[in-house]
Design an enzyme around this catalytic site. Structure first.
Site, short mmCIF file in Angstrom:
data_model
loop_
_atom_site.label_atom_id
_atom_site.label_comp_id
_atom_site.label_asym_id
_atom_site.label_seq_id
_atom_site.Cartn_x
_atom_site.Cartn_y
_atom_site.Cartn_z
N LYS A 1 0.60 -1.38 0.25
CA LYS A 1 -0.13 0.08 0.08
C LYS A 1 1.11 1.24 -0.10
O LYS A 1 0.51 2.19 -0.63
CB LYS A 1 -1.06 0.07 1.30
CG LYS A 1 -2.12 -1.01 1.11
CD LYS A 1 -3.03 -0.92 2.16
CE LYS A 1 -4.19 -2.00 1.84
NZ LYS A 1 -5.41 -1.64 2.97
N ASP B 1 -10.66 2.61 1.79
CA ASP B 1 -10.68 1.87 3.32
C ASP B 1 -11.77 2.81 4.19
O ASP B 1 -12.95 2.28 4.58
CB ASP B 1 -9.56 1.71 4.05
CG ASP B 1 -8.67 0.79 3.76
OD1 ASP B 1 -9.25 -0.20 2.99
OD2 ASP B 1 -7.55 0.69 3.56
#
Length: 274
Positions: free
Chosen positions: A72, A108
């Site tokens: 990420k 997210d």
């Protein structure tokens, strides 16, 4: 059987490892549901290869990829443009390949807030206590602040909690050892740590001092019901499981890659949970 053509639109998920990912089941269910000529595939990429392989995927015709552990932060670094959530989280979980270069976003927080609403929980109903100070906590904290929530961070390593609070002002910090005594001050408790996951020890969290009506959310989805959520249910509190967050965070990427905004419903939940 669904067949794809030579002009099929392609996307996928990359991580190391990536075999555990449920994202292929989510996206391929949507592709079949909407009759889209496309495919979504797992892409195991070693960390050392990530900076070279991702641009090659763009050149090979992929529309984009989801990014999971441990890529990420590396994904953030290769983007020519990132959205506000990714910038505040310092991490990217969704890459979109455009003619102008690789663009990144962090969904997210979007997925978490959408899952809260699905369970009838208002994101800014009251103060929020976040357990953990990793990348997920950053994305979720930023999204909750945008909803108007006041957030407090607590972490076993106090320096990490302080660093996250500094990145998300005016977030507060609560010492880890005070997390149970302070529960009565919060409307929402969120576990963003790995504690409670399969093969991990349970989260040490006594809910006896929780205020009535406390919503308890766990971003873990394996198992579907963690010990924290079971304890919340036993005390008459509002449990919010983590699988819904995974489903909802997939929506923006699918929409960008395949041109359709898919629906998260109970049928999809059952397919992925299975």
């Amino acid at each position: 059987m669904r067949l794809i053509s030579g002009s099929a639109r392609l996307a996928g998920v990359t991580g190391w490892p990536v075999a555990h990912s449920r994202s292929p089941r989510i996206h391929n269910t949507w592709l079949a549901r909407h009759g889209i000529d496309g495919a979504y595939v797992p892409l195991p990429i070693r960390p050392d290869d990530f900076p070279s392989v991702i641009p090659a995927l763009a050149k090979a015709g992929f529309a984009g990829v989801n990014v999971t552990i441990p890529h990420k932060e590396a994904a953030f670094a290769i983007c020519v443009k990132v959205d506000d959530f990714a910038r505040r989280a310092g991490a990217v979980n969704t890459l979109i390949f455009t003619p102008h270069g690789i663009e990144g976003s962090n969904t997210d927080g979007y997925g978490f807030v959408a899952n809260l609403r699905h369970h009838g929980v208002k994101p800014a109903a009251g103060p929020v206590l976040i357990l953990g100070a990793g990348g997920a906590a950053r994305g979720i904290g930023a999204a909750l602040q945008d909803e108007g929530a006041e957030i407090t961070i607590t972490n076993r390593t106090p320096e990490r909690a302080a660093a996250l609070a500094a990145a998300l002002p005016p977030a507060k910090v609560l010492p880890w050892e005070q997390r149970e005594d302070a529960l009565g001050d919060y409307a929402l408790l969120i576990n963003t740590t790995s504690l409670g996951m399969v093969h991990e020890p349970p989260l040490p969290m006594n809910l006896d001092r929780a205020a009535p009506g406390l919503a308890v959310a766990d971003i873990i989805f394996a198992p579907l019901e963690t010990q924290l959520l079971a304890d919340a249910k036993a005390r008459g509190l509002k449990p919010v499981e983590g699988l819904g967050m995974l489903l909802h965070q997939a929506v923006p990427g699918f929409s960008a890659w395949f041109g359709v905004t898919p629906e998260v419903d109970e049928a999809l939940y059952r397919i992925v949970a299975a």
